[in-house]
Design a protein around this motif. Structure first.
Motif, PDB file in Angstrom:
ATOM      1  N   ALA A   1       0.401   1.626   8.265  1.00 19.99           N
ATOM      2  CA  ALA A   1       1.057   2.633   7.197  1.00 19.99           C
ATOM      3  C   ALA A   1      -0.269   3.253   6.329  1.00 19.99           C
ATOM      4  N   THR A   2      -1.104   2.768   5.983  1.00 18.60           N
ATOM      5  CA  THR A   2      -2.134   3.105   5.338  1.00 18.60           C
ATOM      6  C   THR A   2      -2.977   4.027   6.135  1.00 18.60           C
ATOM      7  N   ASP A   3      -3.298   3.727   7.393  1.00 25.09           N
ATOM      8  CA  ASP A   3      -4.138   4.504   8.265  1.00 25.09           C
ATOM      9  C   ASP A   3      -3.231   5.725   8.785  1.00 25.09           C
ATOM     10  N   ARG A   4      -1.745   5.620   8.716  1.00 24.11           N
ATOM     11  CA  ARG A   4      -1.097   6.914   8.987  1.00 24.11           C
ATOM     12  C   ARG A   4      -1.173   7.771   7.838  1.00 24.11           C
ATOM     13  N   LEU A   5      -1.275   7.271   6.676  1.00 23.79           N
ATOM     14  CA  LEU A   5      -1.233   8.087   5.353  1.00 23.79           C
ATOM     15  C   LEU A   5      -2.717   8.804   5.609  1.00 23.79           C
ATOM     16  N   LYS A   6      -3.882   8.114   5.756  1.00 25.20           N
ATOM     17  CA  LYS A   6      -4.951   8.585   5.738  1.00 25.20           C
ATOM     18  C   LYS A   6      -5.121   9.810   6.870  1.00 25.20           C
ATOM     19  N   ARG A   7      -4.738   9.473   7.805  1.00 25.22           N
ATOM     20  CA  ARG A   7      -4.867  10.424   9.072  1.00 25.22           C
ATOM     21  C   ARG A   7      -3.959  11.814   8.644  1.00 25.22           C
ATOM     22  N   GLN A   8      -2.807  11.691   8.087  1.00 22.33           N
ATOM     23  CA  GLN A   8      -2.062  12.756   7.675  1.00 22.33           C
ATOM     24  C   GLN A   8      -2.593  13.787   6.694  1.00 22.33           C
ATOM     25  N   LEU A   9      -3.300  13.044   5.706  1.00 16.72           N
ATOM     26  CA  LEU A   9      -3.967  13.719   4.511  1.00 16.72           C
ATOM     27  C   LEU A   9      -5.189  14.542   4.999  1.00 16.72           C
ATOM     28  N   LEU A  10      -5.906  13.890   5.989  1.00 16.62           N
ATOM     29  CA  LEU A  10      -7.067  14.586   6.481  1.00 16.62           C
ATOM     30  C   LEU A  10      -6.552  15.667   7.487  1.00 16.62           C
TER      31      LEU A  10
END
Length: 351
Positions: A126-135
């Motif tokens: 979930a944290t990496d999905r958040l980071k990828r969508q923000l970027l």
């Protein structure tokens, strides 16, 4: 104003995270596109307050037909961190599951590979999905402001050399007292955005005219007041006018604050553990040898105090709010005219 939500499924059943995104459509395709996010470190809320008032101003500008370039605002960029409360204390800096700083480990890719960030997202936590969508959102813009704050601090920013001195308009519009020129050597959000732009063509660019990726430090964690937030929102609005994102003719004076490369920042650390007695405050200029703090390492015992003195002349930009130091824990950042004698690893000053 269009309001949408990005839904991020949790890593355990029955949990999902919702990320509100506010978008304004510009009327000039050639105008710069802007992405602004706040509270990536979920307990750093001055940027969220700024975004609240900025969105009010942008809604009025939209009604006036004044928005030229697309603008995206994410007022609370980290719903995962916002939910991390441990014994009543919000733990918004590190992901408790992976023990990773929420503002580290962003993918370092070329701009050409932007869409790969959101391919097959189910492979990631979930944290990496958040980071990828923000970027992914940020890389659709030309101007990116990542709004943070320090512990106790003046208003300052981390700005990559590739954007300086053009970025002086933002520093001046926000009334910053210092700028730290960074080296782009980490996986923090601001530097991941700049990395994608630098390697857009494969060969590294050292100058990025017309673009900006910056970490803005909006004073300290407790500086969440309506007057400050309105003032900061007005500053960002003026910056957007100056960059041609919004119509207007506000003039911004040249930046008159201190500009220090990261190598010139003295990280003042506690030589021993103990209670901290600060003798100097943020915003004060100090001379080499000035007493900054006393550590009560062994209270009441002879020789039980340890003095911490300034290694060189400079401006105290930050100070910790805690009054108990662990050995080698950070106490202050001092911006100086000369390089520090202390060794520094490439990348950010703190974990």
């Amino acid at each position: 104003m269009d309001i949408s939500e990005i839904i991020i499924a949790g890593d355990t059943s029955g949990i999902e995270w919702r990320l509100p995104v506010f978008r304004f459509k510009g009327r000039n395709a050639a105008a710069p596109k802007t992405y602004i996010q706040a509270a990536l470190h979920a307990n750093e809320l001055p940027g969220t307050a700024l975004a609240h008032f900025l969105l009010q101003g942008l809604q009025q500008a939209e009604k006036d037909g004044a928005i030229l370039g697309d603008i995206t605002v994410v007022p609370q960029a980290n719903p995962i961190g916002t939910a991390q409360s441990h014994f009543g204390e919000l733990q918004g800096r590190f992901d408790l599951g992976s023990r990773t700083n929420f503002n580290r480990d962003f993918p370092l890719i070329s701009l050409a590979d932007r869409d790969s960030l959101i391919d097959d997202l189910d492979r990631y936590s979930a944290t990496d999905r958040l980071k990828r969508q923000l970027l992914h959102m940020a890389l659709g813009a030309d101007l990116m402001l990542d709004l943070h704050c320090d512990d106790e601090a003046l208003q300052y920013a981390y700005i990559d050399d590739a954007f300086w001195p053009e970025a002086g308009d933002l520093a001046s519009a926000l009334g910053m007292e210092a700028v730290f020129l960074s080296d782009g050597e980490s996986s923090a959000f601001e530097e991941a955005v700049a990395y994608a732009w630098k390697y857009e063509t494969g060969q590294k660019k050292t100058r990025l005219p017309g673009r900006l990726s910056v970490t803005v430090e909006l004073r300290g964690t407790r500086d969440v007041y309506p007057e400050l937030a309105r003032k900061d929102a007005d500053g960002v609005f003026r910056f957007l006018v100056a960059r041609g994102v919004i119509t207007g003719d506000d003039a911004i004076a040249p930046f008159a604050g201190i500009v220090s490369p990261l190598d010139n920042i003295e990280m003042i650390r506690a030589p021993e553990a103990g209670a901290i007695l600060f003798h100097r405050d943020i915003g004060e200029s100090v001379k080499a040898g000035d007493l900054l703090a006393t550590i009560l390492a062994r209270p009441g015992q002879a020789g039980g105090t340890v003095e911490v003195r300034a290694p060189q002349d400079g401006l105290i930009v930050t100070r910790v709010s805690t009054r108990l130091a662990r050995r080698r824990s950070d106490l202050m950042k001092i911006a100086c005219a000369q390089p520090s004698n202390a060794a520094r690893k490439p990348g950010p000053l703190e974990a």
